[in-house]
Design a protein around this motif. Structure first.
Motif, PDB file in Angstrom:
ATOM      1  N   UNK A  32      36.842  38.403  39.187  1.00  0.00           N
ATOM      2  CA  UNK A  32      38.012  39.244  38.908  1.00  0.00           C
ATOM      3  C   UNK A  32      37.856  39.974  37.574  1.00  0.00           C
ATOM      4  N   UNK A  33      37.383  39.273  36.563  1.00  0.00           N
ATOM      5  CA  UNK A  33      37.197  39.896  35.254  1.00  0.00           C
ATOM      6  C   UNK A  33      36.134  40.985  35.309  1.00  0.00           C
ATOM      7  N   UNK A  34      35.060  40.749  36.041  1.00  0.00           N
ATOM      8  CA  UNK A  34      34.004  41.758  36.177  1.00  0.00           C
ATOM      9  C   UNK A  34      34.537  43.014  36.865  1.00  0.00           C
ATOM     10  N   UNK A  35      35.357  42.847  37.926  1.00  0.00           N
ATOM     11  CA  UNK A  35      35.932  44.003  38.625  1.00  0.00           C
ATOM     12  C   UNK A  35      36.822  44.817  37.705  1.00  0.00           C
ATOM     13  N   UNK A  36      37.439  44.164  36.717  1.00  0.00           N
ATOM     14  CA  UNK A  36      38.294  44.873  35.767  1.00  0.00           C
ATOM     15  C   UNK A  36      37.484  45.464  34.613  1.00  0.00           C
ATOM     16  N   UNK A  37      36.174  45.238  34.601  1.00  0.00           N
ATOM     17  CA  UNK A  37      35.332  45.822  33.566  1.00  0.00           C
ATOM     18  C   UNK A  37      35.222  44.999  32.306  1.00  0.00           C
ATOM     19  N   UNK A  64      44.088  44.839  37.897  1.00  0.00           N
ATOM     20  CA  UNK A  64      44.134  45.923  36.915  1.00  0.00           C
ATOM     21  C   UNK A  64      44.057  45.322  35.518  1.00  0.00           C
ATOM     22  N   UNK A  65      43.513  46.074  34.551  1.00  0.00           N
ATOM     23  CA  UNK A  65      43.433  45.539  33.178  1.00  0.00           C
ATOM     24  C   UNK A  65      44.787  45.172  32.577  1.00  0.00           C
ATOM     25  N   UNK A  66      45.844  45.913  32.930  1.00  0.00           N
ATOM     26  CA  UNK A  66      47.182  45.616  32.409  1.00  0.00           C
ATOM     27  C   UNK A  66      48.098  45.385  33.602  1.00  0.00           C
ATOM     28  N   UNK A  67      48.658  44.186  33.692  1.00  0.00           N
ATOM     29  CA  UNK A  67      49.527  43.832  34.809  1.00  0.00           C
ATOM     30  C   UNK A  67      50.690  42.987  34.318  1.00  0.00           C
ATOM     31  N   UNK A  68      51.726  42.966  35.121  1.00  0.00           N
ATOM     32  CA  UNK A  68      52.820  42.039  34.848  1.00  0.00           C
ATOM     33  C   UNK A  68      52.520  40.739  35.596  1.00  0.00           C
ATOM     34  N   UNK A  69      53.126  39.641  35.194  1.00  0.00           N
ATOM     35  CA  UNK A  69      52.897  38.372  35.895  1.00  0.00           C
ATOM     36  C   UNK A  69      53.354  38.432  37.351  1.00  0.00           C
TER      37      UNK A  69
END
Length: 125
Positions: A32-37, A64-69
């Motif tokens: 997941x972190x890799x997909x977000x760059x 997405x890099x910035x998301x709400x919970x």
């Protein structure tokens, strides 16, 4: 070792636990972190493996890099869920408490503080 934090005896009457979503593996988190760059995602995975962290709970979808919970996973919602469990285990209601103290390094909002949100969610007057 004994630590005194009060002039009177204190007793724990109940405890509670709340975690967001389903447990995900370290490998899932790295993907997941890799997909977000996130450039150091594999390093994070290597550190987690050295520390024997196999799963964790994450309050976001990580799309997405910035998301709400995810719904029900804000800090106050999780704290209120744990608090309700503790109150139930103790056999008391929120208004049987004299104080509601809270601390977090990840507040829901700067003002009001998390304790205010939790108080509303557990119906503490």
């Amino acid at each position: 070792m004994s630590i005194r934090i009060s002039k009177c005896d204190l007793t724990v009457l109940g405890t509670g636990l709340a975690v967001p979503g389903e447990a995900i593996t370290t490998e899932e988190m790295v993907r997941k972190l890799e997909r977000m760059g996130v450039a150091r995602a594999k390093l994070c995975g290597a550190i987690a493996n050295k520390l024997a962290v196999r799963t964790r709970y994450y309050c976001r979808e990580a799309k997405e890099p910035v998301e709400t919970p995810i719904p029900g996973s804000t800090n106050p919602e999780l704290a209120a869920g744990a608090m309700k469990q503790a109150l139930h285990e103790a056999g008391i209601g929120a208004n049987d408490l004299q104080y509601l103290l809270a601390h977090t390094s990840s507040p829901h909002t700067s003002l009001p503080p998390n304790a205010s949100w939790v108080a509303d969610l557990i119906a503490f007057d």
